[in-house]
Motif scaffolding. Structure first.
Motif, PDB file in Angstrom:
ATOM      1  N   PRO A  32      53.571  45.425  31.476  1.00 45.63           N
ATOM      2  CA  PRO A  32      53.497  46.388  32.592  1.00 45.63           C
ATOM      3  C   PRO A  32      52.463  46.030  33.659  1.00 45.63           C
ATOM      4  O   PRO A  32      52.564  46.488  34.791  1.00 45.63           O
ATOM      5  N   HIS A  33      51.461  45.196  33.301  1.00 49.29           N
ATOM      6  CA  HIS A  33      50.469  44.792  34.302  1.00 49.29           C
ATOM      7  C   HIS A  33      51.099  43.854  35.332  1.00 49.29           C
ATOM      8  O   HIS A  33      50.548  43.639  36.401  1.00 49.29           O
ATOM      9  N   ASP A  34      52.209  43.265  34.970  1.00 49.42           N
ATOM     10  CA  ASP A  34      52.736  42.118  35.709  1.00 49.42           C
ATOM     11  C   ASP A  34      54.187  42.341  36.104  1.00 49.42           C
ATOM     12  O   ASP A  34      54.981  41.418  36.112  1.00 49.42           O
ATOM     13  N   PRO A  88      43.897  52.218  31.124  1.00 50.84           N
ATOM     14  CA  PRO A  88      45.229  52.838  31.264  1.00 50.84           C
ATOM     15  C   PRO A  88      46.036  52.923  29.964  1.00 50.84           C
ATOM     16  O   PRO A  88      47.078  53.570  29.946  1.00 50.84           O
ATOM     17  N   HIS A  89      45.584  52.297  28.856  1.00 50.44           N
ATOM     18  CA  HIS A  89      46.436  52.161  27.671  1.00 50.44           C
ATOM     19  C   HIS A  89      46.412  53.427  26.801  1.00 50.44           C
ATOM     20  O   HIS A  89      46.219  53.373  25.587  1.00 50.44           O
ATOM     21  N   VAL A  90      46.644  54.580  27.449  1.00 50.08           N
ATOM     22  CA  VAL A  90      46.518  55.894  26.789  1.00 50.08           C
ATOM     23  C   VAL A  90      47.466  56.095  25.610  1.00 50.08           C
ATOM     24  O   VAL A  90      47.189  56.911  24.717  1.00 50.08           O
ATOM     25  N   ASP A 144      44.201  40.288  22.648  1.00 48.30           N
ATOM     26  CA  ASP A 144      44.377  39.341  23.765  1.00 48.30           C
ATOM     27  C   ASP A 144      43.824  39.881  25.080  1.00 48.30           C
ATOM     28  O   ASP A 144      43.334  39.144  25.903  1.00 48.30           O
ATOM     29  N   HIS A 145      43.921  41.208  25.296  1.00 44.35           N
ATOM     30  CA  HIS A 145      43.199  41.841  26.406  1.00 44.35           C
ATOM     31  C   HIS A 145      42.737  43.206  25.916  1.00 44.35           C
ATOM     32  O   HIS A 145      43.100  43.624  24.817  1.00 44.35           O
ATOM     33  N   ASP A 146      41.963  43.911  26.713  1.00 45.26           N
ATOM     34  CA  ASP A 146      41.290  45.118  26.214  1.00 45.26           C
ATOM     35  C   ASP A 146      42.271  46.292  26.231  1.00 45.26           C
ATOM     36  O   ASP A 146      42.177  47.187  27.057  1.00 45.26           O
ATOM     37  N   ALA A 147      43.234  46.273  25.287  1.00 48.62           N
ATOM     38  CA  ALA A 147      44.345  47.224  25.304  1.00 48.62           C
ATOM     39  C   ALA A 147      44.252  48.286  24.209  1.00 48.62           C
ATOM     40  O   ALA A 147      44.979  49.265  24.255  1.00 48.62           O
ATOM     41  N   LEU A 148      43.406  48.084  23.218  1.00 50.91           N
ATOM     42  CA  LEU A 148      43.433  48.960  22.044  1.00 50.91           C
ATOM     43  C   LEU A 148      42.226  49.891  21.952  1.00 50.91           C
ATOM     44  O   LEU A 148      41.892  50.398  20.879  1.00 50.91           O
ATOM     45  N   GLY A 201      38.537  41.958  30.026  1.00 53.66           N
ATOM     46  CA  GLY A 201      38.982  43.125  30.776  1.00 53.66           C
ATOM     47  C   GLY A 201      40.287  43.702  30.298  1.00 53.66           C
ATOM     48  O   GLY A 201      40.869  43.274  29.308  1.00 53.66           O
ATOM     49  N   GLY A 202      40.739  44.701  31.038  1.00 53.54           N
ATOM     50  CA  GLY A 202      41.839  45.531  30.583  1.00 53.54           C
ATOM     51  C   GLY A 202      43.179  45.192  31.167  1.00 53.54           C
ATOM     52  O   GLY A 202      44.130  45.959  31.043  1.00 53.54           O
ATOM     53  N   SER A 203      43.313  44.039  31.793  1.00 55.15           N
ATOM     54  CA  SER A 203      44.614  43.618  32.310  1.00 55.15           C
ATOM     55  C   SER A 203      44.919  42.255  31.725  1.00 55.15           C
ATOM     56  O   SER A 203      44.024  41.529  31.298  1.00 55.15           O
TER      57      SER A 203
END
Ligand SMILES: [Zn+2]
Length: 319
Positions: free
Chosen positions: A70-72, A145-147, A208-212, A230-232
């Motif tokens: 979704p970031h891309d 954003p990873h609510v 892999d990115h700051d998603a969790l 970072g988060g993306s």
């Protein structure tokens, strides 16, 4: 220890006013055939369940194909037109849909009604989970954003979506939002049990990115490090970042690196090969539900699958 998640009650419901009621309809009519657009497959899953319950004639169009990061994601011109013609557009917001920002802004100027549901879910700042990590300091000030990795927040999201759709005149949407929320809450207890089956000292996430961050906060995990800072997924790590992560994995004795199904694992594999001992790279469903037959084809089964993958990789028998 971290505090239990505080779920802010969202008292102010969506200000979205739907245009499904034609001028000739009396107020008591329940209009059907509402046209709804969602951005992510996760919001598409929850919204489809609400719509199927409330109005069999509703259409739910999800812009992102299954397996999209979704970031891309950038929309086609046909999809941009769908934003304007929909009765309600449901987005995650909080900067998740970076490639849709301009299209959404333009659609709002052209009269589209957008509900950025994530922004109503008490977003956490990045690094909120990294209570002992100074090198996340540069992330402070922006929200994660990873609510959807906190199922309590997504149950609230279902209620907000149902209430917003009910403003079009069909009150069944509000009841159906509550029903879907109840389903998410009851599934959460199983997901929590799976994640809490991992001994506390092994609940170490390298991703892999700051998603969790929401998963860590809600279910008692620690984010030890990320491959991409970072988060993306759009940033690129320096070789110093990667060397520092390898050192962290050794120090923390992290059993696995969690990547995602929408992106290549090349960088995570490269980090794993530097650790000096076998370390598994596990692909989670992060930004999208899975393909049909994957066992992760809707929001709840995606969370159940991810919880099982995390518990399997981190359990003491894994090595
Ligand atoms: Zn992400």
């Amino acid at each position: 220890m971290r505090a239990a998640p505080v779920l802010a009650l969202v008292a102010v419901l969506a200000t979205a006013s739907l245009t499904a009621c034609s001028a000739g309809e009396s107020a008591g009519d329940a209009p059907s055939g509402t046209s709804i657009v969602t951005t992510t497959t996760i919001l598409g899953s929850i919204t489809s369940d609400i719509a199927a319950c409330a109005d069999p004639e509703a259409t739910v169009t999800t812009l992102m194909p299954i397996g999209t990061d979704p970031h891309d994601f950038a929309p086609s011109s046909q999809q941009v037109a769908q934003l304007v013609s929909a009765d309600l557009v449901i987005t995650n917001g909080i900067g998740l849909e970076a490639g849709l920002t301009d299209s959404l802004d333009n659609a709002v100027s052209d009269g589209a009604t957008v509900l950025a549901v994530g922004e109503r879910l008490d977003p956490l700042p990045f690094g909120a989970h990294a209570d002992d990590q100074a090198d996340h300091a540069d992330e402070h000030g922006s929200e994660d954003p990873h609510v959807w990795f906190d199922m309590a927040r997504m149950a609230t999201a279902a209620e907000i979506i149902g209430d917003a759709l009910a403003e079009g005149g069909n009150t069944a949407y509000a009841e159906c939002g509550t029903q879907v929320a109840d389903g998410i809450r009851s599934a959460e207890s199983g997901v929590r049990a799976t994640l809490e089956s991992v001994p506390a000292d092994r609940r170490i996430l390298v991703t892999d990115h700051d998603a969790l961050g929401y998963l860590a906060e809600a279910y008692g995990y620690e984010i030890a490090g990320t491959v991409i800072p970072g988060g993306s997924t759009l940033a690129e790590p320096s070789s110093a970042d990667l060397a520092s992560l390898v050192a962290t994995i050794r120090t923390e004795d992290a059993p696995a690196i969690f990547a995602n199904t929408a992106d290549s694992t090349t960088l995570a594999d490269a980090v794993a090969s530097e650790v000096g001992r076998p370390i598994e790279v596990v692909q989670l469903y992060v930004g999208s539900v899975g393909e049909p037959g994957s066992g992760a084809e809707d929001y709840i089964s995606m969370m159940q699958t991810d919880a099982a993958l995390i518990a399997d990789a981190l359990s003491p028998e894994a090595r």
